[in-house]
Design an enzyme around this catalytic site. Structure first.
Site, PDB file in Angstrom:
ATOM      1  N   GLU A   1       0.815  -1.219   0.000  1.00 21.98           N
ATOM      2  CA  GLU A   1       0.000   0.000   0.000  1.00 21.98           C
ATOM      3  C   GLU A   1       0.851   1.272   0.000  1.00 21.98           C
ATOM      4  O   GLU A   1       0.437   2.303   0.543  1.00 21.98           O
ATOM      5  CB  GLU A   1      -0.974   0.000   1.190  1.00 21.98           C
ATOM      6  CG  GLU A   1      -1.998  -1.124   1.129  1.00 21.98           C
ATOM      7  CD  GLU A   1      -3.015  -1.067   2.249  1.00 21.98           C
ATOM      8  OE1 GLU A   1      -2.710  -0.518   3.318  1.00 21.98           O
ATOM      9  OE2 GLU A   1      -4.131  -1.575   2.055  1.00 21.98           O
TER      10      GLU A   1
ATOM     11  N   GLU B   1      -6.865  -7.524  -1.249  1.00 22.77           N
ATOM     12  CA  GLU B   1      -7.571  -7.347   0.025  1.00 22.77           C
ATOM     13  C   GLU B   1      -9.014  -6.933  -0.234  1.00 22.77           C
ATOM     14  O   GLU B   1      -9.297  -5.770  -0.527  1.00 22.77           O
ATOM     15  CB  GLU B   1      -6.889  -6.310   0.914  1.00 22.77           C
ATOM     16  CG  GLU B   1      -5.540  -6.743   1.451  1.00 22.77           C
ATOM     17  CD  GLU B   1      -4.978  -5.782   2.493  1.00 22.77           C
ATOM     18  OE1 GLU B   1      -5.739  -4.909   2.991  1.00 22.77           O
ATOM     19  OE2 GLU B   1      -3.776  -5.908   2.823  1.00 22.77           O
TER      20      GLU B   1
END
Length: 844
Positions: free
Chosen positions: A181, A250
């Protein structure tokens, strides 16, 4: 772009026979390619340290039973290298054992090395000692950091290679991740960001794992790294190259919880909608984050203020039990999507509009295979659409899956799977005594207020906590002695001095002359603490002792590693006679890292210092407690109910079950009795538990217990009554199902011939959760217009009088049962009205 690897991989098939194939893993624009075959894959995250090795086989098997192909886990750097160069892979840290168990179950592994993981894990998974390396700057183009990151990443890769765990060696690992991320925050790192990402990609691929690498949330991921999506929805995501597949690392199945906040949850129908939409629009790999969340044992939770529970509203709950209907409905979704796999991997999807918010996506191959997805992304109204000459009803915010482009096998808004009501049950002994009475005697040790260690030191001014403790403890004492005389301005008759303290957080206790006089704590939204404490000073020497405590270190955001904690001031005396303020911030403060009890190893319970007398100190701060207990009977998961306690940490047989904080009450606003799944989900959309302790019950793994003589140790920071502690077991109370006469047939029946499918129709199925159980009682049955949900069903305006007797006959005494939902079975209690069958049963 393709990444090739060769090797041998043996996988158990669903028929339990085994076969081996050369594991050449690559990818193209459609999918991962394993052994020359494009695959539609379903994955789920299970973090090995958030459960115990004894739990792993069951969690993995339940994942496989739920239709997963892949288990995904982070690798936690600070867990494995708590001291630089000293590694730990024992117990819950045994990564190799975990990966091998996944392989034995016949599943693949996605190993997300990071090594930054976020994960609501302390310091984002980084060891705090990194912070103290001269010249280091984390997560940027910095040579000291890159050297450490490469060293650890290479260490993990080497361990996996030594055990032949990569697919190229016949192992289960088909994917690895580097960084995590970073694209969300890389702009903050300026000119250092792009070179760092390029370096990380080159470094990872140079390790020659033989499997593709991914970077999530990194749109500029350089070739051959696959950029992937994280979020509640990723159907609109497009990879940065036409040569890369559309992957979702995710899919947030729920959300984490923080002390002081209500508990978030995500409706099953919405998760299913997000999954189906992703595969509808070209996705071929998606991962649930989390599939089993587990528990933040010890001091592993981050945040700050992340709870000890990491349940995440996942398909398998914190205790390892199936969360129904989420687990079962998603299992059906996976089966439905796999029925479309052959068509999906052969061609690209073609999407057309069927009206406002209505879409049809078709996968049609030259060889005649055809699969379709029909979606209604509107949030208000159901719709009837025409497709291929047939008419289909699409509920709002739903996707219908048609494996043959004609018949609906599943609609995401219509749940065939059963539900369960799971509760914590406080057990009683044979003589009727509560479980609290199972504790055999209490002993205690008072933690000294202020400085009690020979390792204490004095410095001018106020020190930031993390730089001082290096996170070796949650606790740091700030101590100062001041001399007063009778004519001091703050001793004016009739007035009281106020001590003002500003802290970066996370919690603070104030002691004046050895007695607690104030306390405060921050919140997830603002960790800072600011206190104004009225105090009474005496002529002569006065001791000011401030106990600052952290509740997990920051784990997310740009430069999260620089986020401070502790009393950084100012510390002032206000209310002086002449109206002035005395600033104590620059005085000579004495510091003690950690508690005396920590240094003495009191958490093991083995010290000779324990005091045992009838007058047990209660509701006093800074007390260590010890008791012994017998394990609760049975095999159900165990929790400790911390009613009556304040804030602290608990150990069972020397193992930390985590930080407890039952007095931290969730805010009273934002919760609703039900949550409409229609429309985009966010972490604050569906909340429960308002106005109650954020976490009252704490998981005690069965494998940590022995039948008798277990030792429980508590450190109570704030003050509480340990005799109010009790054990509870996690029990499945009842099973339910609710199926309408417009539901599709069970997915399992799709493989039957068309005539059999037509005869089948909508079917309600129930099954006891444990093999040794049978359905013992029907608590409720209604065919007509029933109201409510599992555990609170009620009859509607019409209900078949035959429903209860029919369900009893079909189900009682059997481990499972299935009943056709139709007027042919129950009669028609209200002609012309759509009807539903709702049943609640008990197993024994």
């Amino acid at each position: 772009m393709a990444v090739l690897l060769y090797g041998l991989f043996c996988l158990l098939t669903l028929t339990t026979s085994s076969f081996c194939f050369g594991a050449k893993v690559t990818y193209d624009h459609r999918a991962l390619v394993i052994d020359g075959r494009r695959r539609v894959l379903v994955s789920g995250s299970i973090h090995y340290p958030r459960s115990t090795p004894d739990m792993w086989p069951d969690l993995i098997q339940k994942s496989k039973d739920g239709g997963l192909d892949v288990i995904e886990t982070y690798v936690f750097w600070n867990l494995h290298e708590p001291v630089r160069g000293k590694y730990d892979f024992e117990g819950r840290k045994d990564l190799v054992k975990f990966v091998k168990l996944v392989k034995e179950a016949g599943l693949f592994v996605h190993l997300r090395i990071g090594p930054y993981v976020c994960a609501e894990w302390n310091y984002g998974g980084f060891p705090v000692w990194l912070h103290f390396i001269p010249g280091i700057k984390l997560r940027t183009d910095n040579e000291p950091f890159k050297a450490e990151m490469k060293r650890f990443t290479a260490k993990i890769v080497d361990i996996m290679k030594q055990e032949d765990l990569y697919a190229s060696q016949g192992g289960p690992i088909i994917l690895s991740q580097i960084e995590n991320e970073y694209g969300n925050i890389n702009s903050a790192y300026g000119s250092g960001a792009k070179p760092y990402i390029t370096w990380a990609a080159t470094m990872a691929t140079s390790l020659n794992t033989g499997v593709p690498w991914v970077m999530c949330q990194q749109k500029d991921a350089p070739n051959p790294i696959i950029d992937t999506c994280n979020g509640f929805y990723c159907d609109q995501y497009t990879p940065n190259s036409n040569n890369k597949p559309k992957m979702w690392t995710e899919n947030w199945s729920g959300w984490f919880s923080s002390f002081g906040d209500p508990l978030p949850y995500r409706p099953t129908e919405d998760v299913a909608f997000a999954v189906a939409r992703f595969y509808q629009l070209g996705g071929t790999f998606q991962n649930y984050y989390m599939y089993h969340g587990g528990t933040n044992f010890g001091r592993s939770s981050g945040g700050p203020f992340i709870t000890t529970t990491y349940d995440y509203d996942a398909p398998i709950d914190e205790y390892g039990l199936l969360r129904q209907p989420k687990w079962g409905h998603l299992k059906d979704v996976h089966k439905a999507i796999k029925l479309c796999e052959e068509a999906m991997v052969e061609t690209d999807p073609k999407t057309t509009s069927l009206g406002s918010n209505l879409e049809a996506t078709v996968y049609k191959t030259d060889s005649g295979k055809c699969a379709a997805f029909l979606s209604n992304v509107g949030t208000q109204s159901d719709a009837t659409v025409k497709f291929n000459g047939n008419s289909y009803n699409l509920p709002a915010w739903s996707v219908s899956i048609l494996p043959d482009c004609k018949n609906v096998v599943l609609n995401t808004a219509k749940i065939n799977s059963m539900s369960t009501v799971t509760k914590f049950v406080h057990q009683s002994s044979e003589d009727g005594a509560t479980e609290t009475d199972a504790f055999s005697g209490w002993s205690w040790i008072h933690e000294p207020v202020g400085i009690s260690s020979n390792n204490a030191f004095t410095k001018p001014g106020l020190l930031e906590q993390i730089n001082t403790t290096a996170d070796q403890s949650d606790y740091l004492w700030y101590s100062l002695s001041i001399e007063t005389k009778g004519d001091e301005p703050f001793l004016e008759d009739g007035s009281q001095t106020v001590l003002h303290v500003d802290s970066l957080g996370h919690a603070l206790n104030v002691f004046i002359n050895g007695k607690v006089t104030g306390s405060g704590n921050g919140r997830n939204s603002n960790s800072k603490v600011s206190l104004d404490v009225p105090i009474s000073l005496v002529p002569g020497k006065n001791n000011i002792d401030l106990l600052s405590s952290t509740v997990g270190l920051q784990n997310y955001g740009a430069f999260f590693d620089l986020k401070g904690a502790g009393v950084t001031g100012p510390v002032q005396l206000k209310g002086l006679k002449n109206g002035s303020i005395a600033d104590l911030s620059s005085q000579q403060w004495t510091y003690q890292i950690g508690l005396k009890g920590e240094g003495l190893g009191l958490s093991t319970g083995s010290s000779s210092l324990w005091v045992s007398q009838p007058a047990l100190p209660k509701n006093q701060p800074l007390v260590w407690y010890k008791t012994t207990f017998d394990a609760p009977s049975g095999s159900s998961p165990v929790a400790l109910d911390f009613t009556g306690l304040g804030k602290g940490e608990a150990w069972v047989n020397g193992q930390s079950i985590g930080r407890y904080w039952p007095t931290n009450i969730a805010t009273s606003n934002g919760c609703t009795n039900s949550c409409n799944y229609r429309g985009s989900y966010s972490s604050n959309k569906c909340l429960k538990n308002c106005g109650k302790p954020t976490q009252l019950l704490y998981h005690v793994p069965r494998s940590w217990l022995q039948p008798s003589g277990n030792v429980l140790v508590l450190f109570e920071q704030a003050g509480g009554d340990p005799t109010k502690l009790s054990f509870a077991t996690r029990e499945e109370q009842s099973i339910c199902s609710r199926v309408s006469d417009s539901h599709p047939i069970p997915v399992e029946m799709w493989t039957a011939d068309e005539e059999t499918r037509k005869r089948a129709g909508p079917t309600l199925s129930l099954g006891c959760p444990h093999p040794h159980q049978v359905i013992s009682k029907i608590n409720f049955a209604s065919f007509g217009t029933p109201h409510g949900s599992c555990g609170s069903f009620s009859h509607g305006r019409c209900s078949s009088k035959r429903a209860l007797s029919i369900i009893k006959k079909a189900c009682v005494g059997s481990r499972s049962c299935s009943v056709r939902v139709s007027v042919n079975t129950f009669g028609d209690p209200c002609a012309g009205t759509a009807k539903t069958l709702a049943v609640e049963a008990s197993c024994a």
